[in-house]
Design a protein around this motif. Structure first.
Motif, PDB file in Angstrom:
ATOM      1  N   ASN A 160      37.392  26.147  43.145  1.00  0.00           N
ATOM      2  CA  ASN A 160      37.423  25.311  44.344  1.00  0.00           C
ATOM      3  C   ASN A 160      36.259  25.656  45.272  1.00  0.00           C
ATOM      4  O   ASN A 160      35.630  24.771  45.871  1.00  0.00           O
ATOM      5  CB  ASN A 160      38.746  25.495  45.079  1.00  0.00           C
ATOM      6  CG  ASN A 160      39.925  24.947  44.292  1.00  0.00           C
ATOM      7  OD1 ASN A 160      39.749  24.179  43.356  1.00  0.00           O
ATOM      8  ND2 ASN A 160      41.130  25.347  44.677  1.00  0.00           N
ATOM      9  N   TYR A 161      35.982  26.954  45.409  1.00  0.00           N
ATOM     10  CA  TYR A 161      34.885  27.403  46.269  1.00  0.00           C
ATOM     11  C   TYR A 161      33.543  26.895  45.737  1.00  0.00           C
ATOM     12  O   TYR A 161      32.704  26.371  46.495  1.00  0.00           O
ATOM     13  CB  TYR A 161      34.888  28.924  46.331  1.00  0.00           C
ATOM     14  CG  TYR A 161      33.778  29.536  47.138  1.00  0.00           C
ATOM     15  CD1 TYR A 161      33.862  29.637  48.524  1.00  0.00           C
ATOM     16  CD2 TYR A 161      32.629  30.030  46.509  1.00  0.00           C
ATOM     17  CE1 TYR A 161      32.834  30.197  49.270  1.00  0.00           C
ATOM     18  CE2 TYR A 161      31.598  30.600  47.244  1.00  0.00           C
ATOM     19  CZ  TYR A 161      31.708  30.684  48.622  1.00  0.00           C
ATOM     20  OH  TYR A 161      30.683  31.239  49.350  1.00  0.00           O
ATOM     21  N   ALA A 162      33.337  27.027  44.429  1.00  0.00           N
ATOM     22  CA  ALA A 162      32.075  26.579  43.825  1.00  0.00           C
ATOM     23  C   ALA A 162      31.902  25.069  43.964  1.00  0.00           C
ATOM     24  O   ALA A 162      30.804  24.576  44.263  1.00  0.00           O
ATOM     25  CB  ALA A 162      32.030  26.998  42.358  1.00  0.00           C
ATOM     26  N   ASN A 170      31.807  30.500  38.454  1.00  0.00           N
ATOM     27  CA  ASN A 170      31.902  31.859  37.916  1.00  0.00           C
ATOM     28  C   ASN A 170      33.348  32.311  38.063  1.00  0.00           C
ATOM     29  O   ASN A 170      33.901  32.261  39.167  1.00  0.00           O
ATOM     30  CB  ASN A 170      30.963  32.800  38.685  1.00  0.00           C
ATOM     31  CG  ASN A 170      30.807  34.139  38.005  1.00  0.00           C
ATOM     32  OD1 ASN A 170      31.630  34.523  37.183  1.00  0.00           O
ATOM     33  ND2 ASN A 170      29.756  34.858  38.352  1.00  0.00           N
ATOM     34  N   ASN A 171      33.965  32.753  36.986  1.00  0.00           N
ATOM     35  CA  ASN A 171      35.382  33.117  37.071  1.00  0.00           C
ATOM     36  C   ASN A 171      35.597  34.585  37.439  1.00  0.00           C
ATOM     37  O   ASN A 171      36.731  35.055  37.466  1.00  0.00           O
ATOM     38  CB  ASN A 171      36.110  32.795  35.761  1.00  0.00           C
ATOM     39  CG  ASN A 171      35.644  33.669  34.605  1.00  0.00           C
ATOM     40  OD1 ASN A 171      34.552  34.236  34.641  1.00  0.00           O
ATOM     41  ND2 ASN A 171      36.467  33.760  33.577  1.00  0.00           N
ATOM     42  N   LYS A 172      34.499  35.285  37.739  1.00  0.00           N
ATOM     43  CA  LYS A 172      34.606  36.692  38.149  1.00  0.00           C
ATOM     44  C   LYS A 172      33.573  36.959  39.229  1.00  0.00           C
ATOM     45  O   LYS A 172      32.386  36.658  39.054  1.00  0.00           O
ATOM     46  CB  LYS A 172      34.387  37.622  36.949  1.00  0.00           C
ATOM     47  CG  LYS A 172      34.525  39.097  37.256  1.00  0.00           C
ATOM     48  CD  LYS A 172      34.281  39.914  35.994  1.00  0.00           C
ATOM     49  CE  LYS A 172      34.360  41.405  36.262  1.00  0.00           C
ATOM     50  NZ  LYS A 172      34.077  42.207  35.043  1.00  0.00           N
ATOM     51  N   MET A 173      34.030  37.529  40.350  1.00  0.00           N
ATOM     52  CA  MET A 173      33.114  37.782  41.465  1.00  0.00           C
ATOM     53  C   MET A 173      33.468  39.081  42.164  1.00  0.00           C
ATOM     54  O   MET A 173      34.630  39.508  42.172  1.00  0.00           O
ATOM     55  CB  MET A 173      33.178  36.638  42.498  1.00  0.00           C
ATOM     56  CG  MET A 173      32.571  35.335  42.048  1.00  0.00           C
ATOM     57  SD  MET A 173      32.633  34.078  43.368  1.00  0.00           S
ATOM     58  CE  MET A 173      31.571  34.837  44.619  1.00  0.00           C
ATOM     59  N   THR A 191      44.295  32.872  40.299  1.00  0.00           N
ATOM     60  CA  THR A 191      43.250  33.785  40.765  1.00  0.00           C
ATOM     61  C   THR A 191      43.888  35.056  41.302  1.00  0.00           C
ATOM     62  O   THR A 191      44.865  34.997  42.054  1.00  0.00           O
ATOM     63  CB  THR A 191      42.423  33.120  41.887  1.00  0.00           C
ATOM     64  OG1 THR A 191      42.006  31.822  41.452  1.00  0.00           O
ATOM     65  CG2 THR A 191      41.206  33.966  42.228  1.00  0.00           C
ATOM     66  N   VAL A 192      43.315  36.206  40.925  1.00  0.00           N
ATOM     67  CA  VAL A 192      43.822  37.493  41.370  1.00  0.00           C
ATOM     68  C   VAL A 192      42.733  38.227  42.148  1.00  0.00           C
ATOM     69  O   VAL A 192      41.579  38.280  41.713  1.00  0.00           O
ATOM     70  CB  VAL A 192      44.295  38.358  40.181  1.00  0.00           C
ATOM     71  CG1 VAL A 192      44.748  39.737  40.664  1.00  0.00           C
ATOM     72  CG2 VAL A 192      45.438  37.663  39.438  1.00  0.00           C
ATOM     73  N   PHE A 193      43.112  38.788  43.288  1.00  0.00           N
ATOM     74  CA  PHE A 193      42.218  39.621  44.095  1.00  0.00           C
ATOM     75  C   PHE A 193      42.593  41.084  43.882  1.00  0.00           C
ATOM     76  O   PHE A 193      43.755  41.471  44.058  1.00  0.00           O
ATOM     77  CB  PHE A 193      42.365  39.287  45.579  1.00  0.00           C
ATOM     78  CG  PHE A 193      41.611  38.066  46.020  1.00  0.00           C
ATOM     79  CD1 PHE A 193      40.566  38.152  46.930  1.00  0.00           C
ATOM     80  CD2 PHE A 193      41.935  36.807  45.516  1.00  0.00           C
ATOM     81  CE1 PHE A 193      39.883  37.026  47.344  1.00  0.00           C
ATOM     82  CE2 PHE A 193      41.262  35.675  45.918  1.00  0.00           C
ATOM     83  CZ  PHE A 193      40.222  35.778  46.841  1.00  0.00           C
ATOM     84  N   TYR A 194      41.599  41.875  43.508  1.00  0.00           N
ATOM     85  CA  TYR A 194      41.762  43.319  43.367  1.00  0.00           C
ATOM     86  C   TYR A 194      40.882  44.031  44.394  1.00  0.00           C
ATOM     87  O   TYR A 194      39.855  43.485  44.821  1.00  0.00           O
ATOM     88  CB  TYR A 194      41.314  43.791  41.983  1.00  0.00           C
ATOM     89  CG  TYR A 194      42.077  43.249  40.813  1.00  0.00           C
ATOM     90  CD1 TYR A 194      43.351  43.714  40.503  1.00  0.00           C
ATOM     91  CD2 TYR A 194      41.505  42.287  39.977  1.00  0.00           C
ATOM     92  CE1 TYR A 194      44.039  43.244  39.397  1.00  0.00           C
ATOM     93  CE2 TYR A 194      42.190  41.803  38.873  1.00  0.00           C
ATOM     94  CZ  TYR A 194      43.451  42.284  38.584  1.00  0.00           C
ATOM     95  OH  TYR A 194      44.123  41.815  37.489  1.00  0.00           O
ATOM     96  N   PRO A 195      41.220  45.265  44.759  1.00  0.00           N
ATOM     97  CA  PRO A 195      40.288  46.052  45.570  1.00  0.00           C
ATOM     98  C   PRO A 195      39.144  46.559  44.701  1.00  0.00           C
ATOM     99  O   PRO A 195      39.172  46.411  43.468  1.00  0.00           O
ATOM    100  CB  PRO A 195      41.156  47.217  46.063  1.00  0.00           C
ATOM    101  CG  PRO A 195      42.162  47.393  44.971  1.00  0.00           C
ATOM    102  CD  PRO A 195      42.454  46.005  44.451  1.00  0.00           C
ATOM    103  N   GLN A 196      38.166  47.168  45.320  1.00  0.00           N
ATOM    104  CA  GLN A 196      37.064  47.745  44.547  1.00  0.00           C
ATOM    105  C   GLN A 196      37.481  49.054  43.879  1.00  0.00           C
ATOM    106  O   GLN A 196      37.072  49.352  42.759  1.00  0.00           O
ATOM    107  CB  GLN A 196      35.862  48.003  45.459  1.00  0.00           C
ATOM    108  CG  GLN A 196      34.657  48.606  44.735  1.00  0.00           C
ATOM    109  CD  GLN A 196      33.564  49.030  45.688  1.00  0.00           C
ATOM    110  OE1 GLN A 196      33.854  49.495  46.786  1.00  0.00           O
ATOM    111  NE2 GLN A 196      32.324  48.877  45.290  1.00  0.00           N
TER     112      GLN A 196
END
Length: 258
Positions: A160-162, A170-173, A191-196
């Protein structure tokens, strides 16, 4: 066998390294039934434990039931409670994963009426973990090394952002909000958000009376995974997360007037 390492297979190169290790149980993300994983496996490729970690529709549950009837698996790890109905008659180990919900003795003992074990939350302190291990009526799974899923949306947020900004998809950022850094992964189911940084429980060996020790080395290379399984994570970005820091605080007199 108690005290084995339950290791999510996030790199194909690691499979042969782990094949003959009696101390390790392999956990495979099931194709079309997971979010947040670059690597997934068909049910015919899985001979150990299977992971199902996305929200499922009624049709998804029917499809999963058909898939599992021909499976040669030893156990399942899942977080959608609808899966309970699908697996209730299967003679396999059933482990519930409710990371941000199962964080107290009352709720965990309730869930343990329906499953063999539950993965302890990463949102609680080491003191709380010790209390839970001592007061639950079945042995639990203790997270040792993992990327904590901070947020999961069924929407394809990167797509959606792209599309909105006319960018290449890009499916990984990797992104940041000021000093906070995140890793994001998207597939067809969300979509999953992970920490660094990776959650790391260095003191886990002080708690031997657990069913399994959980390792989830998402995005790591083969050599890095082998080091992690040897409890060598010195060269990786790690954090104790909330193990030493309570997330609830008692308001002192006068605080509301400040």
């Amino acid at each position: 066998m108690e005290g084995q390492k339950l290791v999510c297979i996030t790199n194909k190169e690691i499979i042969n390294d782990l094949r003959d290790r009696k101390d390790i149980i392999k956990l495979y993300p099931l194709k079309s039934f997971c979010v947040g994983y670059e690597l997934e496996f068909t049910i015919d490729e899985i001979d150990d434990f299977v992971l199902v970690n996305r929200i499922l529709t009624n049709q998804d549950l029917k499809n999963l039931q058909m898939i599992l009837t021909r499976a040669k698996i030893k156990g399942i790890v899942f977080d959608d409670l609808g899966v309970l109905e699908v697996v209730k008659d299967l003679k396999i180990t059933k482990i519930l994963m409710l990371n941000h919900l199962g964080n107290n003795v009352i709720s965990l003992n309730y869930y343990l009426e329906y499953v063999d074990s539950v993965i302890i939350s990463t949102d609680i302190t080491e003191e709380e973990i010790a209390y839970i291990l001592n007061n639950c009526h079945k042995k639990l799974v203790l997270p040792v090394f993992t990327l904590v899923s901070l947020m999961y949306s069924r929407r394809q947020l990167l797509t959606n952002y792209a599309n909105h900004y006319h960018l290449a998809k890009n499916n990984k950022m990797r992104v940041n909000i000021k000093e906070k850094y995140f890793q994001i992964y998207e597939n067809d189911y969300g979509t999953v958000f992970y920490p660094q940084k990776y959650y790391c429980f260095e003191n886990y060996q002080s708690y031997p009376h657990v069913l399994y020790y959980f390792y989830n080395p998402i995005f790591l290379k083969r050599e890095e995974i082998l080091k992690v399984l040897a409890d060598d994570w010195q060269d990786l970005p790690t954090t104790s997360f909330l193990l030493k820091q309570k997330t609830i605080y008692k308001i002192k007199d006068g605080d509301l007037n400040d």
